[in-house]
Scaffold this motif. Sequence first.
Motif, PDB file in Angstrom:
ATOM      1  N   TRP A  52       0.846  -1.198   0.000  1.00 46.88           N
ATOM      2  CA  TRP A  52       0.000   0.000   0.000  1.00 46.88           C
ATOM      3  C   TRP A  52       0.879   1.244   0.000  1.00 46.88           C
ATOM      4  O   TRP A  52       1.890   1.303   0.715  1.00 46.88           O
ATOM      5  CB  TRP A  52      -0.923  -0.003   1.223  1.00 46.88           C
ATOM      6  CG  TRP A  52      -1.931  -1.110   1.119  1.00 46.88           C
ATOM      7  CD1 TRP A  52      -3.179  -1.029   0.595  1.00 46.88           C
ATOM      8  CD2 TRP A  52      -1.741  -2.475   1.505  1.00 46.88           C
ATOM      9  NE1 TRP A  52      -3.791  -2.265   0.637  1.00 46.88           N
ATOM     10  CE2 TRP A  52      -2.938  -3.158   1.182  1.00 46.88           C
ATOM     11  CE3 TRP A  52      -0.686  -3.195   2.082  1.00 46.88           C
ATOM     12  CZ2 TRP A  52      -3.096  -4.523   1.436  1.00 46.88           C
ATOM     13  CZ3 TRP A  52      -0.846  -4.544   2.331  1.00 46.88           C
ATOM     14  CH2 TRP A  52      -2.043  -5.198   2.011  1.00 46.88           C
ATOM     15  N   VAL A  53       0.485   2.216  -0.779  1.00 44.01           N
ATOM     16  CA  VAL A  53       1.290   3.425  -0.958  1.00 44.01           C
ATOM     17  C   VAL A  53       1.112   4.343   0.252  1.00 44.01           C
ATOM     18  O   VAL A  53      -0.005   4.674   0.619  1.00 44.01           O
ATOM     19  CB  VAL A  53       0.856   4.169  -2.246  1.00 44.01           C
ATOM     20  CG1 VAL A  53       1.571   5.517  -2.371  1.00 44.01           C
ATOM     21  CG2 VAL A  53       1.085   3.290  -3.465  1.00 44.01           C
ATOM     22  N   ARG A  54       2.237   4.692   0.880  1.00 48.02           N
ATOM     23  CA  ARG A  54       2.176   5.646   1.992  1.00 48.02           C
ATOM     24  C   ARG A  54       2.200   7.085   1.445  1.00 48.02           C
ATOM     25  O   ARG A  54       1.398   7.909   1.847  1.00 48.02           O
ATOM     26  CB  ARG A  54       3.346   5.421   2.968  1.00 48.02           C
ATOM     27  CG  ARG A  54       3.214   4.174   3.826  1.00 48.02           C
ATOM     28  CD  ARG A  54       2.145   4.344   4.912  1.00 48.02           C
ATOM     29  NE  ARG A  54       1.934   3.122   5.685  1.00 48.02           N
ATOM     30  CZ  ARG A  54       2.627   2.780   6.765  1.00 48.02           C
ATOM     31  NH1 ARG A  54       3.588   3.563   7.213  1.00 48.02           N
ATOM     32  NH2 ARG A  54       2.373   1.648   7.412  1.00 48.02           N
ATOM     33  N   ASN A 106      -0.474  -0.265 -15.919  1.00 49.07           N
ATOM     34  CA  ASN A 106      -1.683  -0.795 -16.536  1.00 49.07           C
ATOM     35  C   ASN A 106      -2.516   0.435 -16.885  1.00 49.07           C
ATOM     36  O   ASN A 106      -2.063   1.531 -16.695  1.00 49.07           O
ATOM     37  CB  ASN A 106      -2.401  -1.814 -15.625  1.00 49.07           C
ATOM     38  CG  ASN A 106      -2.767  -1.246 -14.260  1.00 49.07           C
ATOM     39  OD1 ASN A 106      -2.150  -0.292 -13.801  1.00 49.07           O
ATOM     40  ND2 ASN A 106      -3.742  -1.820 -13.617  1.00 49.07           N
ATOM     41  N   LYS A 107      -3.712   0.341 -17.268  1.00 42.83           N
ATOM     42  CA  LYS A 107      -4.410   1.466 -17.894  1.00 42.83           C
ATOM     43  C   LYS A 107      -4.314   2.822 -17.164  1.00 42.83           C
ATOM     44  O   LYS A 107      -4.845   3.820 -17.625  1.00 42.83           O
ATOM     45  CB  LYS A 107      -5.886   1.103 -18.092  1.00 42.83           C
ATOM     46  CG  LYS A 107      -6.584   0.634 -16.828  1.00 42.83           C
ATOM     47  CD  LYS A 107      -7.927   0.008 -17.181  1.00 42.83           C
ATOM     48  CE  LYS A 107      -8.703  -0.445 -15.980  1.00 42.83           C
ATOM     49  NZ  LYS A 107      -8.184  -1.612 -15.297  1.00 42.83           N
ATOM     50  N   ASN A 108      -3.572   2.853 -16.056  1.00 32.91           N
ATOM     51  CA  ASN A 108      -3.480   4.079 -15.272  1.00 32.91           C
ATOM     52  C   ASN A 108      -2.190   4.828 -15.555  1.00 32.91           C
ATOM     53  O   ASN A 108      -1.368   4.395 -16.353  1.00 32.91           O
ATOM     54  CB  ASN A 108      -3.538   3.732 -13.792  1.00 32.91           C
ATOM     55  CG  ASN A 108      -4.715   2.825 -13.484  1.00 32.91           C
ATOM     56  OD1 ASN A 108      -4.605   1.622 -13.578  1.00 32.91           O
ATOM     57  ND2 ASN A 108      -5.830   3.427 -13.166  1.00 32.91           N
ATOM     58  N   GLY A 116      -2.595   5.429  -0.052  1.00 29.67           N
ATOM     59  CA  GLY A 116      -3.625   4.454   0.305  1.00 29.67           C
ATOM     60  C   GLY A 116      -3.925   3.448  -0.777  1.00 29.67           C
ATOM     61  O   GLY A 116      -4.577   2.430  -0.509  1.00 29.67           O
ATOM     62  N   SER A 117      -3.460   3.705  -2.008  1.00 28.28           N
ATOM     63  CA  SER A 117      -3.781   2.740  -3.067  1.00 28.28           C
ATOM     64  C   SER A 117      -2.867   1.524  -2.980  1.00 28.28           C
ATOM     65  O   SER A 117      -1.791   1.569  -2.390  1.00 28.28           O
ATOM     66  CB  SER A 117      -3.710   3.403  -4.449  1.00 28.28           C
ATOM     67  OG  SER A 117      -2.452   3.963  -4.661  1.00 28.28           O
ATOM     68  N   ALA A 118      -3.336   0.428  -3.556  1.00 27.66           N
ATOM     69  CA  ALA A 118      -2.589  -0.824  -3.521  1.00 27.66           C
ATOM     70  C   ALA A 118      -1.983  -1.083  -4.893  1.00 27.66           C
ATOM     71  O   ALA A 118      -2.666  -0.950  -5.912  1.00 27.66           O
ATOM     72  CB  ALA A 118      -3.513  -1.975  -3.129  1.00 27.66           C
ATOM     73  N   LEU A 129      -3.668  -2.038  -8.296  1.00 29.75           N
ATOM     74  CA  LEU A 129      -4.668  -3.065  -7.939  1.00 29.75           C
ATOM     75  C   LEU A 129      -5.946  -2.430  -7.420  1.00 29.75           C
ATOM     76  O   LEU A 129      -7.047  -2.855  -7.729  1.00 29.75           O
ATOM     77  CB  LEU A 129      -4.102  -3.986  -6.855  1.00 29.75           C
ATOM     78  CG  LEU A 129      -2.901  -4.820  -7.255  1.00 29.75           C
ATOM     79  CD1 LEU A 129      -2.177  -5.307  -6.007  1.00 29.75           C
ATOM     80  CD2 LEU A 129      -3.321  -5.988  -8.111  1.00 29.75           C
ATOM     81  N   GLY A 130      -5.773  -1.419  -6.582  1.00 30.19           N
ATOM     82  CA  GLY A 130      -6.936  -0.761  -5.994  1.00 30.19           C
ATOM     83  C   GLY A 130      -6.596   0.680  -5.705  1.00 30.19           C
ATOM     84  O   GLY A 130      -5.599   0.959  -5.039  1.00 30.19           O
TER      85      GLY A 130
END
Length: 454
Positions: free
Chosen positions: A24-26, A60-62, A70-72, A99-100
């Motif tokens: 998870w991104v801090r 990926n598409k991002n 907070g993203s994974a 992922l999220g």
Amino acid sequence: MQYKKIKDILNGQLTGNIITCAGWVRTRRDSKAGFSFIELNDGSCLKNLQIITDSQTEYNKNSIKDITTGSAVWVTGMCEKSPGQGQACEIKAQKIFLLGSAGSDYPLQKKNHTLEFLREITHLRTRTNTFSSIARIRNLLAFEIHQYFQNKGFLYLQTPIITASDCEGAGAMFRVSSLPFGSDYSVQNDFFGQEAFLTVSGQLEAETWACALGQVYTFGPAFRAENSNTPRHLAEFWMLEPEMAFYELEDNMNLAEDLVKTLCRAVLAGAPDEIAFFTERYDKTLFESLNKISMPFCRISYTEAINILEKADENFEFKPGWGTELHTEHEKYLTAHTAGPVIVFDFPASVKPFYMRCSEDGKTVRAMDVLLPRIGEIIGGSQREERLEILLARMQECGINTEHYRWYTDLRRYGTVPHSGFGLGFERLVQFITGMQNIRDVIPFPRHPGRAGF
Ligand code: ATP
Ligand code: MN
């Protein structure tokens, strides 16, 4: 999916390899030169892993703008020796897979939220340094507890959570029922056909195993409906309860002292970064007090303890005197007075439950409490009354239905042996080892008056 834990990446052994990690991104920081720096955490250790992206990095598409706090993500890239201070290596990202995502409403955007606020988001607080460190220490301690007793040949016993014994007056109990609320309730129609409760302690059941197998221990949840909104009480907590045939009080105290020492040593060795973090962040005296635990614990009788307290130049809320219970303020005074852990033994029978062994003096029982600095009582135990007649007399004195406890007194009727045991509050131990002030912060999902959420 195969991925490497950040803990194993940061110890440097994977440097020079292309690896995949996930977490998870801090934070993310973008440089003017077109690089981005991502601090990634996967809960395996306190430290974050630095991920560096450049124009070659594929998504990926991002795009990098979607990799928010907070993203994974999972990341594949080259593990390189880091030129930066304070980290052994970093990842040059080749591919980042989102992922999220997490929007700007992610509650852990800024650092240093209050513990009170974090209690409101119990489901997310484990993503902070404080709560992930507590999680790792709880895990380490549970493992060490099993290892300690297994090495000594103790058997691990699972005692029931639902019980019909209203036990020892250890605290108010929660009733268990399968019937709806209403005025037509009757025990006869209820699930068990008798009153049932959540257990306050597995001790009495553990005694049955000890009196067949020698040395056993239980490690599981206990429930007490005491309406005490204190920083040291929970309605649901975990308790370790060793029970030993052929142990007298002295053996019991020796075991308790050695156990506490062994567990503190194990955490100092196994979670040094976490202990440094808690010392820096929550209690400057923590590291020192954990190290000092290796000194012998001071052992004083209850009578001596009361003498010390009566002489103390202190305004206690509860006035100490022979025959009264020791309160937290007294326990803390005693550990401060002796500058370390204290074991108090031989309490008045009047303040202790029926099963503790009566002494020759006719006034005291062979009880012991282990008191720790900052915490107060962490362990309560005793040598058990193994003499049938004396036990029955004590039960009558305490107003206990002896027929109800036939199974318990049978242990004294057939092949009785001296035996002892104690209960250690697992969360109190975690409090002592982390320096956390409030017990609600050292259990994953605290239950206390007015609260059973999550
Ligand atoms: P206290 O006097 O602190 O309320 P106690 O004497 O009622 O505790 P025991 O019955 O001796 O507790 O239980 C053994 C151990 O379990 C205690 O020494 C303590 O570490 C822990 N413990 C007891 N009650 C609680 C609770 N409500 N929440 C968390 N831990 C507890
Ligand atoms: Mn106690």
